[in-house]
Design a protein around this motif. Structure first.
Motif: not given
Length: 127
Positions: A24-40
């Motif tokens: 069975t095919p799968l669909h992966m819904v990715n809901y993304l919230k980016y970091k404002q700034i990555d401290e590293e």
């Protein structure tokens, strides 16, 4: 409602996914919230996620996974109006659960870069 941030795979859900049909095919819904700034790194999450995608696409191609939808959320038509929409929605289609498992187990897959880019995320499996 949970206030936890989610950037790691939920092993209980992964074990449930293992019970799904192999054909069975799968669909992966990715809901993304980016970091404002990555401290590293001092870079934005969006910049880091772009790097992740550039490095991840060859892995998707190896297993014939397709990014079938990518967009920025614009309006909450049904749902809470007091929550900010996150940064991006991505739908990745896999031919089967086995292709998804192959992807996350491939040596060199840049999952660490994905995690570095995000302050929070959801991956919802749809079949």
């Amino acid at each position: 409602m949970s206030t936890s941030l989610h950037t790691d795979i939920n092993m209980e859900s992964l074990n449930q996914l293992a019970t799904f049909s192999d054909d069975t095919p799968l669909h992966m819904v990715n809901y993304l919230k980016y970091k404002q700034i990555d401290e590293e790194s001092g870079r934005t999450g969006k910049e880091i996620y772009k790097e992740y995608m550039e490095k991840a696409i060859p892995f998707f191609q190896q297993i014939n996974a397709d990014i079938t939808f990518k967009a920025k959320p614009a309006l909450m038509i049904i749902g809470p109006t007091d929550e900010s929409l996150w940064d991006e929605i991505l739908i990745v289609t896999y031919a089967s659960k086995n292709d998804f498992f192959k992807l996350v187990q491939m040596e060199g897959y840049p999952g660490d870069i994905r995690k570095q880019a995000l302050s929070d995320s959801r991956i919802i499996c749809c079949k």
